[in-house]
Design a protein around this motif. Sequence first.
Motif, short mmCIF file in Angstrom:
data_model
loop_
_atom_site.label_atom_id
_atom_site.label_comp_id
_atom_site.label_asym_id
_atom_site.label_seq_id
_atom_site.Cartn_x
_atom_site.Cartn_y
_atom_site.Cartn_z
N UNK A 1 24.01 -13.36 15.39
CA UNK A 1 24.93 -14.50 15.44
C UNK A 1 25.89 -14.31 16.61
N UNK A 2 25.99 -15.32 17.45
CA UNK A 2 26.89 -15.28 18.60
C UNK A 2 26.34 -14.50 19.79
N UNK A 3 25.13 -13.97 19.69
CA UNK A 3 24.52 -13.22 20.79
C UNK A 3 23.62 -14.14 21.60
N UNK A 4 23.71 -14.06 22.90
CA UNK A 4 22.82 -14.81 23.77
C UNK A 4 21.56 -13.96 23.96
N UNK A 5 20.40 -14.58 23.88
CA UNK A 5 19.16 -13.83 24.07
C UNK A 5 18.12 -14.75 24.69
N UNK A 6 16.96 -14.19 24.95
CA UNK A 6 15.89 -14.98 25.53
C UNK A 6 14.68 -14.11 25.77
N UNK A 7 13.68 -14.72 26.38
CA UNK A 7 12.46 -13.99 26.68
C UNK A 7 11.77 -14.64 27.87
N UNK A 8 10.84 -13.92 28.44
CA UNK A 8 10.04 -14.44 29.54
C UNK A 8 8.63 -14.66 29.03
N UNK A 9 8.09 -15.86 29.28
CA UNK A 9 6.73 -16.17 28.87
C UNK A 9 5.89 -16.48 30.10
N UNK A 10 4.66 -16.01 30.07
CA UNK A 10 3.72 -16.31 31.13
C UNK A 10 2.86 -17.50 30.72
N UNK A 11 2.70 -18.44 31.64
CA UNK A 11 1.84 -19.60 31.44
C UNK A 11 0.99 -19.73 32.70
N UNK A 12 -0.20 -19.11 32.65
CA UNK A 12 -1.04 -19.07 33.84
C UNK A 12 -0.36 -18.22 34.91
N UNK A 13 -0.17 -18.81 36.09
CA UNK A 13 0.49 -18.09 37.18
C UNK A 13 1.98 -18.36 37.24
N UNK A 14 2.50 -19.07 36.25
CA UNK A 14 3.92 -19.41 36.23
C UNK A 14 4.60 -18.70 35.06
N UNK A 15 5.92 -18.58 35.16
CA UNK A 15 6.70 -17.91 34.14
C UNK A 15 7.83 -18.81 33.71
N UNK A 16 8.19 -18.71 32.45
CA UNK A 16 9.31 -19.49 31.93
C UNK A 16 10.29 -18.55 31.24
N UNK A 17 11.55 -18.75 31.52
CA UNK A 17 12.60 -18.01 30.82
C UNK A 17 13.01 -18.86 29.64
N UNK A 18 12.80 -18.32 28.45
CA UNK A 18 13.18 -19.03 27.23
C UNK A 18 14.56 -18.53 26.83
N UNK A 19 15.54 -19.39 26.99
CA UNK A 19 16.93 -19.04 26.73
C UNK A 19 17.28 -19.44 25.31
N UNK A 20 17.82 -18.51 24.55
CA UNK A 20 18.26 -18.80 23.19
C UNK A 20 19.79 -18.80 23.21
N UNK A 21 20.39 -19.97 23.01
CA UNK A 21 21.86 -20.05 23.07
C UNK A 21 22.54 -19.24 21.97
N UNK A 22 23.81 -18.93 22.16
CA UNK A 22 24.58 -18.16 21.18
C UNK A 22 24.63 -18.85 19.83
N UNK A 23 24.53 -20.18 19.83
CA UNK A 23 24.65 -20.93 18.58
C UNK A 23 23.49 -20.67 17.62
N UNK A 24 22.37 -20.15 18.13
CA UNK A 24 21.20 -19.93 17.29
C UNK A 24 21.14 -18.49 16.97
#
Length: 168
Positions: free
Chosen positions: A145-168
């Motif tokens: 609770x209140x922590x910002x987090x996220x992850x990196x996902x690979x989709x083919x040759x591209x990458x996405x940063x999945x940001x999880x806001x502090x509210x979640x």
Amino acid sequence: VFPGSRSMGQFHIDLGSQDAFEPIFEQARQRAQTVEEATKLYATKALPVDSVAKMLGLDPIDASRGLRFNSGALLDTCIGAHEERQLAFENLRDVSEILVDALTLSLWDEIGLLPLIPSLPLKIKVVQATLDALVMRADEAKREIGQKSGSIEAHGNKFAMIDVPKEY
């Protein structure tokens, strides 16, 4: 050092290199490939959700959600036809207690069944491992609770940063 932790990892980053972050991207690619393989095994009914979870280092609830919401896999469930309901009622006719796991409880919560449980003519029971798993999930959620987090996902040759806001 931290068994089961999904947040630990170590990478050497050479800031002088043009490919400084390649080790992180390679890890994301490998993870995406493992997820794809696990999803295929589940879809072909070679693995149940619990085994997919172990393969991915997740608990069954997170694996189930990933299969359904990220990979587009359908959970192997009944379709709710009249014959299925009748068979379920027949199988429960003389039963006073049933044993359920954490994933079942989670799915029941998602579909709004948990509030109806007290009105059922049978007792729902769980084993200690189920209680432990749910307590661990609750404790982890409280810590985040209140922590910002996220992850990196690979989709083919591209990458996405999945940001999880502090509210979640």
